[in-house]
Design an enzyme around this catalytic site. Sequence first.
Site, mmCIF file in Angstrom:
data_model
loop_
_atom_site.group_PDB
_atom_site.id
_atom_site.type_symbol
_atom_site.label_atom_id
_atom_site.label_comp_id
_atom_site.label_asym_id
_atom_site.label_seq_id
_atom_site.Cartn_x
_atom_site.Cartn_y
_atom_site.Cartn_z
ATOM 1 N N HIS A 298 -2.331 0.463 -5.463
ATOM 2 C CA HIS A 298 -0.993 1.035 -5.324
ATOM 3 C C HIS A 298 -0.339 0.430 -4.085
ATOM 4 O O HIS A 298 -0.762 0.695 -2.969
ATOM 5 C CB HIS A 298 -1.114 2.548 -5.206
ATOM 6 C CG HIS A 298 0.190 3.260 -5.338
ATOM 7 N ND1 HIS A 298 0.822 3.429 -6.547
ATOM 8 C CD2 HIS A 298 1.000 3.834 -4.414
ATOM 9 C CE1 HIS A 298 1.955 4.087 -6.359
ATOM 10 N NE2 HIS A 298 2.086 4.339 -5.067
ATOM 11 N N ASP A 300 3.015 0.561 -2.299
ATOM 12 C CA ASP A 300 4.349 1.139 -2.218
ATOM 13 C C ASP A 300 5.309 0.023 -1.818
ATOM 14 O O ASP A 300 5.123 -0.631 -0.793
ATOM 15 C CB ASP A 300 4.374 2.292 -1.212
ATOM 16 C CG ASP A 300 3.739 3.546 -1.807
ATOM 17 O OD1 ASP A 300 3.980 3.805 -2.999
ATOM 18 O OD2 ASP A 300 2.999 4.248 -1.100
ATOM 19 N N ASP A 410 2.385 7.780 -8.998
ATOM 20 C CA ASP A 410 2.781 8.411 -7.729
ATOM 21 C C ASP A 410 4.266 8.642 -7.614
ATOM 22 O O ASP A 410 4.865 8.237 -6.639
ATOM 23 C CB ASP A 410 2.294 7.512 -6.563
ATOM 24 C CG ASP A 410 2.642 8.100 -5.206
ATOM 25 O OD1 ASP A 410 2.556 9.321 -5.070
ATOM 26 O OD2 ASP A 410 2.986 7.332 -4.287
ATOM 27 N N HIS A 625 9.890 4.735 -5.669
ATOM 28 C CA HIS A 625 9.613 6.169 -5.483
ATOM 29 C C HIS A 625 9.448 6.654 -4.044
ATOM 30 O O HIS A 625 9.220 7.852 -3.827
ATOM 31 C CB HIS A 625 8.425 6.612 -6.343
ATOM 32 C CG HIS A 625 7.109 6.012 -5.965
ATOM 33 N ND1 HIS A 625 6.518 5.003 -6.678
ATOM 34 C CD2 HIS A 625 6.260 6.285 -4.955
ATOM 35 C CE1 HIS A 625 5.367 4.688 -6.122
ATOM 36 N NE2 HIS A 625 5.181 5.439 -5.070
HETATM 37 ZN ZN LIG Z 1 3.461 5.515 -3.909
#
Ligand SMILES: [Zn+2]
Length: 1077
Positions: A298, A300, A410, A625
């Site tokens: 993941h 971000d 997420d 997100h």
């Molecule tokens: Zn995230």
Amino acid sequence: MGGEQNWVMVPTMSAKYPQHASGPVGKQIHHIYRDRLRQFTNNGQYKEQSLMAKLYDGRLSGQPHIKLSVWDAPDLTRPTFKEATSKDNEFRETKKGEAFGPSWSTHWFKVQFKLPYEWVYKPRVELHWDSHSEAMVWTDDGKPLQGLTGNGERTEWIVPKEFRDYDKEHTIYIEMACNGMFGNPTGGDTIQPPDPNRYFPLTEADLVSVNLDARALYYDFWIIGDGAREFPEDSWQEHQALQVCNEIMDCFIAGEGSNACIKECRNIAKKYVGDKVDSADVYKTEATSIVNAIGNCHIDTCWLWPWAETKRKIARSWSNQCDLLDRYPEHRFVASQAQQYKWLEELYPYAFDRVKAHIKKGGFQTIGGSWVEHDTNMPSGESLVRQFLYGQRFFESRFGERSRTFWLPDTFGYSTQLPQICRLAGMDRFFTQKLSWNNINNFPHTTFNWVALDGSQVICHMAPCETYTADANFGDVVRSVSRHKSMDQDATSLLPFGKGDGGGGPTFEQLEKLRRCRGISNTVGLLPSTKIPESVDEFFDRLEHRAATGDVEFVTWYGELYLELHRGCYTTQANNKRNNRKSEILLHDIEHLATLATIQGDSSYKYPKKDIDFMWENVLLCQFHDCLPGSAIEMCYRDSDEAYAKVFKTGHKLLKDALEALGFDDGAKGFKVASDVVLQTLGWKRGQVIKRQVTAASGPAVTVKQTGTDLFVLQNEQLKVELSQGAITSLYDLKAKREVLPKGGKANQLVVFDDKPLYWQAWDVEVFHLNSRKELKPSSSSKITEQSSHRVAISTSYKISEKSSITTTVSLSASSTDPNKPSLVETTADVDWHETMKFLKVEFPTTITNTEASYETQYGIIRRPTHYNTDWDMAKFEVVCHKWADLSEHGYGVSVLNDSKYGFATAGKMMRLSLLRAPKAPDAHADMGKHHIKWAVMPHAGPLDERTVRAGFEFNYPLRVHKHPEPARIEDLMSAFKLTPSSSPSLIVDTIKRGEDDEDVSNGDMPAKKGRHVIVRVYDSLGGLSRGTIMLGPVEVKRAWKCNLLEDELEEVKVGREGLEVELRAFEVASFKLLLA
Ligand SMILES: [Zn+2]
């Protein structure tokens, strides 16, 4: 214990069992023998006597073996390899122990090393590098090889064979980034704003020779030790694990840690993990595996670091995965977010080619189908469509494949129309897990059918290990069963493992641990059998097959997957949210007008596909997100502000170009006759503001009167509005003869709440904030600030504190000539906001009774409770809305419209629009400064219907009026793609654009197709079967198809004399592709 064997045999008995006890034998005191295990693998006081001291059998440090020099990149720049290694840069000598900084700076190390003779034949030599920060290993000719994480995690780089020669100097470069995986949080608290002045010590820069047996034993012991600690005490497997571990320790002690005894210890471990854990063969057994471990990482796209760092994180993380894929044939790695692939392609061609090669081999797998892992609450319907259109097209153009699984572990809640949009974008599966973060109710399913407003469904799986960054520990495997909530339908689950949030992905350790977990399942059982599936698709294929053959019927969940947490994200970073709304609208108008311009405009005009793509890609990126929800650091909002500035600049130029191509002229060419023409970009014809003739007889269409100190009455043909001290104290519907406010109620009342959530400041507003409601009182008398015959307005100023203030202007316009169009009471607020942990809202008390309120969502309406009956109802004390919220009862209702807000609450008869928050982490300055906000209250006779839907559009989409020399011709053109008057008013023609692959449009990513196409997207906005005809005006259409969101033709449809006939089920969104003649 022990002692000599001194058996006395009884000759008459055959059994050899000793008659006399040789001495006392005690039952092991379980917890002491269990606690003992720590001694073997901890770095504490026994380290030198433990296995830890045997992991390496040689270490070279400093000269003459390793020579270090460094070049410090200036001014927090992030130069490329070429720039960094330029001859002009002076590399100065350095050594271990020196610290590098400040935060976000970059330092390039030249590492020159030579191996001594005896090291050439060592089984494994690694460079161990720990700068307590992220770093990347480069070859001396500029190939990025592998990322390093720091702080003891992923600090090793395996010295390749070609570097293993005697006394020959080799050079690599290491690019050190002065940030950790989670940026540079102050004081080590993850969400605190970055410390600008962190320094990172280089504590390890050594060549080590690895004792591979000792390392393997370390993982054997770790996982068997977990068995001893985590299996239930009433299982034989728990006792056996403890015995095996103690036996290993005893053997190690007896053999004084020699290589021979380490081999012996590994043989002991085989009793528990079997003899196949050193290769992928451990997975080749007949076991029925229910846990499917899949590597993921993941990253971000922004969060506690800026975009520029994300770009490096991608290269670091994915290069690591390529390395692991080379070494662990069972490894399968999925990565989502087309944007991240695009950055890699542009900035790291070598790493991109490596990824591409692994995608071809099947180990590296694209997933998700979207541009970024975006927020789903706030983007418009069309934005969600574009996330998939841009995402899927990128994957298809670069790798020849589309994703079937929407991968979104997420994000902060999942909008109710996602299953429909996913299906239309070629995805029938959905993976997430964030709902495990609910802090009130436990979401009841793991595997289920998630159903959209229109009835479309996708198979949804939420990983029962309750994380997308599992460390592939024993406990993660156990939780995959113990927290699985859909066992009565299907016991299988996904276990997404790999370091994440800040990137990283799976480590070799995790793959080693997984092999041993499987080894335990094969050998002693009890631990659920874990496999690495071929792909996520394989996991879902099986579920789908079971459902299709009637073997299982998955339970259903209708409507949104509301996250009972992070409700502040509907409001935080107001400016960013406003930019999102405004840019979506600008893009809508540009695409509509540019399409018309290519049909009947200046022949030299070209559809500005490249610029539109640029705009969309930036808007989609900002919907990431942690960006749109407001949960990133200040640096990220500087990035997004810059992106939006470019979007608006490009957009305004495109709009101007399209208007010019359509022949609009606002005086530049000086046409003799030019009339005002309203740009009709909405699905219905918007009336021009007709300035009604005011005669003595008719009087003004709207009036304002001061009736006392700070008392005013505003009135048009529909509404009589009384204002006292800035608040609306009476809102009377003259036609319906009905007071909208309760006695003593004050609408438009500004209120401030104390806003200190449990932890996640930018993310959360907690239910107890409601206890601290404080009304704002005006700081001076209200004034009439507009008094024309068509509009009147009253302005009022408020002081929130010594630092913050608001001026509101409440206005009422002449009522529409269309008797069906309800009047709005509009408010604009100019806020200067400098508060700390406060929440500003505006209230609308009503006389409306309903247990449910309605909120606009993408392509539809979502209804949520207005009461707190159960925990599930109460959890929705703050919810997301788009352009409006509505509370209606039989015969009457009130809509509240907004131009840039997303947070709302309806409790009983009270409606509240959320305006601004003031969290101090992770951005210490979130929302500080000036804001311009617009909202309106619209009472309406009758139910919630198209009047509110259209008012929401008209309140948000600027009415653009421009001069045209041939108004009749241009109005005729603009009548195309509108619904006939007899069409169902619930239908909304939402998007008009050109076909992606048209010859005159295509950006070359995909093969261009002959012909010119217009894409028309239409939806049912109110939730019922809707029929209508989309008129084509002067546009000649040869053929037409219903298509999906990726613009694949599904079925041919008829174009009638009046136009294109459409029939949509409740809340359906449908796209049509029209081939122009
Ligand atoms: Zn995230």
